[in-house]
Scaffold this motif. Sequence first.
Motif, PDB file in Angstrom:
ATOM      1  N   TRP A  25       0.829  -1.199   0.000  1.00  0.00           N
ATOM      2  CA  TRP A  25       0.000   0.000   0.000  1.00  0.00           C
ATOM      3  C   TRP A  25       0.866   1.252   0.000  1.00  0.00           C
ATOM      4  O   TRP A  25       2.034   1.212   0.384  1.00  0.00           O
ATOM      5  N   THR A  26       0.287   2.374  -0.408  1.00  0.00           N
ATOM      6  CA  THR A  26       0.970   3.663  -0.336  1.00  0.00           C
ATOM      7  C   THR A  26       0.262   4.543   0.680  1.00  0.00           C
ATOM      8  O   THR A  26      -0.876   4.264   1.093  1.00  0.00           O
ATOM      9  N   ALA A  27       0.927   5.635   1.072  1.00  0.00           N
ATOM     10  CA  ALA A  27       0.363   6.557   2.060  1.00  0.00           C
ATOM     11  C   ALA A  27      -0.977   7.114   1.591  1.00  0.00           C
ATOM     12  O   ALA A  27      -1.907   7.281   2.386  1.00  0.00           O
ATOM     13  N   ASP A  28      -1.097   7.399   0.311  1.00  0.00           N
ATOM     14  CA  ASP A  28      -2.350   7.955  -0.204  1.00  0.00           C
ATOM     15  C   ASP A  28      -3.481   6.932  -0.207  1.00  0.00           C
ATOM     16  O   ASP A  28      -4.654   7.305  -0.182  1.00  0.00           O
ATOM     17  N   ASP A  29      -3.141   5.640  -0.227  1.00  0.00           N
ATOM     18  CA  ASP A  29      -4.180   4.600  -0.230  1.00  0.00           C
ATOM     19  C   ASP A  29      -5.013   4.618   1.044  1.00  0.00           C
ATOM     20  O   ASP A  29      -6.178   4.213   1.038  1.00  0.00           O
ATOM     21  N   LEU A  30      -4.440   5.074   2.164  1.00  0.00           N
ATOM     22  CA  LEU A  30      -5.174   5.052   3.429  1.00  0.00           C
ATOM     23  C   LEU A  30      -6.454   5.872   3.361  1.00  0.00           C
ATOM     24  O   LEU A  30      -7.405   5.608   4.098  1.00  0.00           O
ATOM     25  N   ASP A  31      -6.497   6.875   2.503  1.00  0.00           N
ATOM     26  CA  ASP A  31      -7.689   7.704   2.361  1.00  0.00           C
ATOM     27  C   ASP A  31      -8.712   7.093   1.396  1.00  0.00           C
ATOM     28  O   ASP A  31      -9.801   7.636   1.243  1.00  0.00           O
ATOM     29  N   ARG A  32      -8.332   5.967   0.753  1.00  0.00           N
ATOM     30  CA  ARG A  32      -9.214   5.397  -0.272  1.00  0.00           C
ATOM     31  C   ARG A  32      -9.690   3.985   0.041  1.00  0.00           C
ATOM     32  O   ARG A  32     -10.671   3.525  -0.542  1.00  0.00           O
ATOM     33  N   ILE A  33      -9.013   3.275   0.941  1.00  0.00           N
ATOM     34  CA  ILE A  33      -9.399   1.887   1.236  1.00  0.00           C
ATOM     35  C   ILE A  33     -10.675   1.894   2.066  1.00  0.00           C
ATOM     36  O   ILE A  33     -10.712   2.482   3.147  1.00  0.00           O
ATOM     37  N   ASP A  74       2.103  30.990  20.239  1.00  0.00           N
ATOM     38  CA  ASP A  74       0.897  31.218  19.439  1.00  0.00           C
ATOM     39  C   ASP A  74       1.019  30.736  18.001  1.00  0.00           C
ATOM     40  O   ASP A  74       0.012  30.449  17.352  1.00  0.00           O
ATOM     41  N   HIS A  75       2.242  30.638  17.470  1.00  0.00           N
ATOM     42  CA  HIS A  75       2.399  30.242  16.071  1.00  0.00           C
ATOM     43  C   HIS A  75       2.405  28.722  15.882  1.00  0.00           C
ATOM     44  O   HIS A  75       2.512  28.246  14.746  1.00  0.00           O
ATOM     45  N   LEU A  76       2.284  27.970  16.983  1.00  0.00           N
ATOM     46  CA  LEU A  76       2.299  26.515  16.899  1.00  0.00           C
ATOM     47  C   LEU A  76       0.937  25.934  17.250  1.00  0.00           C
ATOM     48  O   LEU A  76       0.154  26.530  17.984  1.00  0.00           O
ATOM     49  N   ASP A  77       0.668  24.750  16.714  1.00  0.00           N
ATOM     50  CA  ASP A  77      -0.568  24.044  16.996  1.00  0.00           C
ATOM     51  C   ASP A  77      -0.232  22.648  17.509  1.00  0.00           C
ATOM     52  O   ASP A  77       0.875  22.131  17.289  1.00  0.00           O
ATOM     53  N   VAL A  78      -1.184  22.040  18.193  1.00  0.00           N
ATOM     54  CA  VAL A  78      -1.023  20.697  18.764  1.00  0.00           C
ATOM     55  C   VAL A  78      -2.232  19.869  18.335  1.00  0.00           C
ATOM     56  O   VAL A  78      -3.370  20.341  18.392  1.00  0.00           O
ATOM     57  N   MET A  79      -1.987  18.633  17.898  1.00  0.00           N
ATOM     58  CA  MET A  79      -3.066  17.774  17.451  1.00  0.00           C
ATOM     59  C   MET A  79      -2.834  16.348  17.946  1.00  0.00           C
ATOM     60  O   MET A  79      -1.692  15.896  18.042  1.00  0.00           O
ATOM     61  N   ARG A  80      -3.916  15.676  18.263  1.00  0.00           N
ATOM     62  CA  ARG A  80      -3.858  14.306  18.761  1.00  0.00           C
ATOM     63  C   ARG A  80      -4.302  13.339  17.672  1.00  0.00           C
ATOM     64  O   ARG A  80      -5.246  13.609  16.935  1.00  0.00           O
ATOM     65  N   GLU A  81      -3.588  12.204  17.561  1.00  0.00           N
ATOM     66  CA  GLU A  81      -3.970  11.103  16.677  1.00  0.00           C
ATOM     67  C   GLU A  81      -4.204  11.549  15.232  1.00  0.00           C
ATOM     68  O   GLU A  81      -5.230  11.284  14.632  1.00  0.00           O
ATOM     69  N   MET A  82      -3.201  12.238  14.677  1.00  0.00           N
ATOM     70  CA  MET A  82      -3.192  12.593  13.262  1.00  0.00           C
ATOM     71  C   MET A  82      -1.930  12.014  12.629  1.00  0.00           C
ATOM     72  O   MET A  82      -0.881  11.942  13.257  1.00  0.00           O
ATOM     73  N   ALA A  83      -2.047  11.619  11.367  1.00  0.00           N
ATOM     74  CA  ALA A  83      -0.968  10.920  10.687  1.00  0.00           C
ATOM     75  C   ALA A  83       0.098  11.876  10.153  1.00  0.00           C
ATOM     76  O   ALA A  83      -0.166  13.045   9.877  1.00  0.00           O
ATOM     77  N   ILE A  84       1.311  11.330  10.009  1.00  0.00           N
ATOM     78  CA  ILE A  84       2.405  12.010   9.317  1.00  0.00           C
ATOM     79  C   ILE A  84       2.732  11.196   8.065  1.00  0.00           C
ATOM     80  O   ILE A  84       2.935   9.983   8.147  1.00  0.00           O
ATOM     81  N   LYS A  85       2.805  11.863   6.939  1.00  0.00           N
ATOM     82  CA  LYS A  85       3.265  11.181   5.722  1.00  0.00           C
ATOM     83  C   LYS A  85       4.786  11.304   5.670  1.00  0.00           C
ATOM     84  O   LYS A  85       5.337  12.356   5.336  1.00  0.00           O
ATOM     85  N   LEU A  86       5.465  10.216   6.020  1.00  0.00           N
ATOM     86  CA  LEU A  86       6.928  10.219   6.022  1.00  0.00           C
ATOM     87  C   LEU A  86       7.483  10.026   4.624  1.00  0.00           C
ATOM     88  O   LEU A  86       8.470  10.642   4.242  1.00  0.00           O
ATOM     89  N   ASP A  87       6.863   9.109   3.885  1.00  0.00           N
ATOM     90  CA  ASP A  87       7.226   8.846   2.496  1.00  0.00           C
ATOM     91  C   ASP A  87       6.086   8.049   1.880  1.00  0.00           C
ATOM     92  O   ASP A  87       5.030   7.885   2.513  1.00  0.00           O
ATOM     93  N   ALA A  88       6.278   7.537   0.681  1.00  0.00           N
ATOM     94  CA  ALA A  88       5.185   6.855  -0.024  1.00  0.00           C
ATOM     95  C   ALA A  88       4.709   5.602   0.691  1.00  0.00           C
ATOM     96  O   ALA A  88       3.551   5.194   0.527  1.00  0.00           O
ATOM     97  N   LYS A  89       5.556   4.974   1.497  1.00  0.00           N
ATOM     98  CA  LYS A  89       5.212   3.688   2.111  1.00  0.00           C
ATOM     99  C   LYS A  89       5.013   3.766   3.617  1.00  0.00           C
ATOM    100  O   LYS A  89       4.761   2.738   4.263  1.00  0.00           O
ATOM    101  N   ASN A  90       5.119   4.961   4.204  1.00  0.00           N
ATOM    102  CA  ASN A  90       5.020   5.074   5.656  1.00  0.00           C
ATOM    103  C   ASN A  90       4.156   6.273   6.042  1.00  0.00           C
ATOM    104  O   ASN A  90       4.485   7.419   5.698  1.00  0.00           O
ATOM    105  N   ARG A  91       3.073   5.965   6.742  1.00  0.00           N
ATOM    106  CA  ARG A  91       2.182   7.008   7.253  1.00  0.00           C
ATOM    107  C   ARG A  91       1.737   6.610   8.665  1.00  0.00           C
ATOM    108  O   ARG A  91       0.621   6.169   8.886  1.00  0.00           O
ATOM    109  N   PRO A  92       2.625   6.757   9.646  1.00  0.00           N
ATOM    110  CA  PRO A  92       2.276   6.436  11.026  1.00  0.00           C
ATOM    111  C   PRO A  92       1.389   7.523  11.626  1.00  0.00           C
ATOM    112  O   PRO A  92       1.275   8.625  11.083  1.00  0.00           O
TER     113      PRO A  92
END
Length: 209
Positions: A25-33, A74-92
Amino acid sequence: MSAVSDDGLDDEPAYRWPIPPPEGWTADDLDRIPGLPPHTELIDGSLVFMSPQTAFHARCMRLMENSLLQWAPDHLDVMREMAIKLDAKNRPEPDVLVFPLEANTGSKQTWYNAEDILLAVEVVSADSRERDREVKPRKYAAAGVPNFWRVEEDDSKGLPVVYVYELDPATKSYGLTGIFHERLKVSAPFDIEIDLTAIDRRPGGSSQG
């Protein structure tokens, strides 16, 4: 009425797990499966499913998110349980992220770019111990995430222990800069102090049983 299987669970139609393509799978596939469980991650092209969350894990995430929001500039934000796209094969999906406000692209956003992340926090669970201790830190460091915290439970006290790492840009690897019990105080990615004994305390100050 459904039949009951030998293990005591109601027999239900078998779920058809997605069949990966030959190259994974690719990182973009997670939004389509279709039909993926919430918080599914992609590691080296393979889907990783989350086990049921413990109270310690949930309260740790709440403590980290609320504390980071309180201390963040103030210029920073914090988010819980959101993914990072590291590369085409890794989206932890780290448990908590810190990033610049401009990295937010809208209400339909499902991931952030690795180069925008200032801090990734992972709260270790029984099923994620190897990933959180070895696999994910290595990948976050390779992607250039400058700060990484690993949070584990002190079994004798039931409190968080936070292992703080900073990136060595020359080697693209993390170095341990501190292990914090009861109180965390660091200056990167910004000045912050967290009372780790407040894990079971509601934001208003009362404790939970």
